[in-house]
Design an enzyme around this catalytic site. Structure first.
Site, PDB file in Angstrom:
ATOM      1  N   SER A   1       0.848  -1.193   0.000  1.00  0.00           N
ATOM      2  CA  SER A   1       0.000   0.000   0.000  1.00  0.00           C
ATOM      3  C   SER A   1       0.880   1.238   0.000  1.00  0.00           C
ATOM      4  O   SER A   1       1.930   1.259   0.649  1.00  0.00           O
ATOM      5  CB  SER A   1      -0.914   0.014   1.228  1.00  0.00           C
ATOM      6  OG  SER A   1      -1.660   1.212   1.285  1.00  0.00           O
ATOM      7  N   ARG A   2       0.427   2.266  -0.698  1.00  0.00           N
ATOM      8  CA  ARG A   2       1.173   3.528  -0.703  1.00  0.00           C
ATOM      9  C   ARG A   2       0.987   4.296   0.596  1.00  0.00           C
ATOM     10  O   ARG A   2       1.838   5.097   0.973  1.00  0.00           O
ATOM     11  CB  ARG A   2       0.735   4.395  -1.882  1.00  0.00           C
ATOM     12  CG  ARG A   2       1.174   3.875  -3.244  1.00  0.00           C
ATOM     13  CD  ARG A   2       0.702   4.788  -4.344  1.00  0.00           C
ATOM     14  NE  ARG A   2      -0.762   4.865  -4.391  1.00  0.00           N
ATOM     15  CZ  ARG A   2      -1.447   5.693  -5.165  1.00  0.00           C
ATOM     16  NH1 ARG A   2      -0.802   6.546  -5.948  1.00  0.00           N
ATOM     17  NH2 ARG A   2      -2.763   5.698  -5.171  1.00  0.00           N
TER      18      ARG A   2
ATOM     19  N   LYS B   1     -14.549  -6.921  -5.363  1.00  0.00           N
ATOM     20  CA  LYS B   1     -15.537  -6.491  -6.349  1.00  0.00           C
ATOM     21  C   LYS B   1     -15.477  -4.967  -6.509  1.00  0.00           C
ATOM     22  O   LYS B   1     -15.129  -4.263  -5.556  1.00  0.00           O
ATOM     23  CB  LYS B   1     -16.942  -6.973  -5.951  1.00  0.00           C
ATOM     24  CG  LYS B   1     -17.499  -6.314  -4.673  1.00  0.00           C
ATOM     25  CD  LYS B   1     -18.206  -5.010  -4.974  1.00  0.00           C
ATOM     26  CE  LYS B   1     -18.537  -4.242  -3.733  1.00  0.00           C
ATOM     27  NZ  LYS B   1     -19.052  -2.892  -4.007  1.00  0.00           N
TER      28      LYS B   1
END
Length: 309
Positions: free
Chosen positions: A37-38, A91
């Site tokens: 993750s950034r 999703k």
């Protein structure tokens, strides 16, 4: 005893923290080994800010759970599949049907598992509803799916951009249940898409649909509902009326409660992912995404008031 599947979580946002991390922790079939993750971090695992760096540094991690926004998910999924990793897709599985089908074909070629998840299909009452409907003549289906975007997507500007889906981000949950209940495909006849004058994606949508055999269906999606939230699907049949409420966690027949339980949708997702990996299979059903795409193709655009958080 089979060793746990080593797993990396990619995208550490609200849905990852609220649902994925607890569900992974509660499933002995998986061992969370890394996060990518950034901006976010996960305690007690190795954290990366770059996906390519993760793939190079951790060839021992056999599966990835992609929880990033859909518009950036495709390239990551391609890289993971080509690196021989099993892939779980939050999703909606992709920004377009073309992306989704390309990923499915690539996974088959590479011999890895691809799981396009639809968490609402794992709501506790969806399977009993499918069983109850079997053998009955369906007469009509009505979906009312209304919630408060400020409550569920605070500060998430990506949902209003191209590829962000707008109100179809929650609406596709209802469509995933609908397509699970039916044995026929869903055809969109018409749609109205209400788009705020300062946004690029709809804040509300209404769909008129049918099956090839003529079963009429409607859906009303809205992101402006404050107070109690509404996630209902009503199916009229020759044997009574079935209602799924609260996103599939409650079931009623002719208004009488049949079953209710706590939310275990994401626990069901990871149980299914483990099953697929061990069996060497994939589960990539893109019907709900196709319905959304068709709504955009034939939808009438209606400009509405600007939306501000």
């Amino acid at each position: 005893m089979t060793d746990p599947i080593s797993l990396a979580l990619v995208g550490v946002g609200k849905i990852a923290r609220d649902q994925h991390i607890p569900s992974i922790a509660g499933n002995d079939a998986f061992r969370l080994e890394a996060a990518v993750s950034r901006h976010g971090r996960v305690d007690d695992v190795e954290n990366f800010t770059d996906f390519d760096e993760f793939l190079k540094a951790r060839p021992d991690v056999k599966a990835v759970s992609l929880c990033t926004p859909p518009e950036v998910r495709f390239d990551m999924a391609v890289k993971a599949i080509e690196a021989g990793r099993h892939v779980l897709l939050e999703k909606p599985p992709a920004a377009t049907i073309g992306e989704a089908e390309a990923l499915s074909a690539l996974a088959r070629t590479r011999g890895v598992t691809l799981f396009a998840t639809w968490h609402s299909r794992f709501a506790v009452c969806v399977a009993p509803a499918t069983t109850w409907l079997a053998g009955k003549a369906l007469q009509s289906i009505e979906i009312i799916w209304k919630e408060d975007v400020r409550r569920w997507h605070p500060g998430q500007d990506w949902i209003w951009e191209a590829g962000g889906f707008g109100v179809f981000d929650p609406g596709i949950n209802a469509l995933s249940i609908l397509t699970a209940l039916l044995s026929e495909p869903v055809i969109v006849r018409s749609a109205k898409l209400e788009i705020p004058e300062n946004r690029r994606q709809p804040i509300a949508a209404s769909l008129a649909m049918r099956t090839p055999s003529g079963l009429p269906m409607t859906a009303d999606f809205d992101w402006r509902q404050e107070g109690p939230q509404t996630w209902d699907i009503t199916v009229k049949t020759d044997g009574g009326t079935l209602t799924l409420s609260k996103g599939g966690s409650e079931m009623y027949i002719d208004g009488q409660p049949q079953q209710t339980d706590t939310d275990r949708e994401y626990a069901g997702i990871y149980a299914r992912f483990a099953e697929l990996v061990h069996a060497g299979q994939s589960d990539a059903d893109f019907q709900p995404l196709r319905v959304v795409a068709d709504a955009f193709l034939c939808g009438e655009t209606i400009k509405t008031d600007a939306f501000h958080e």
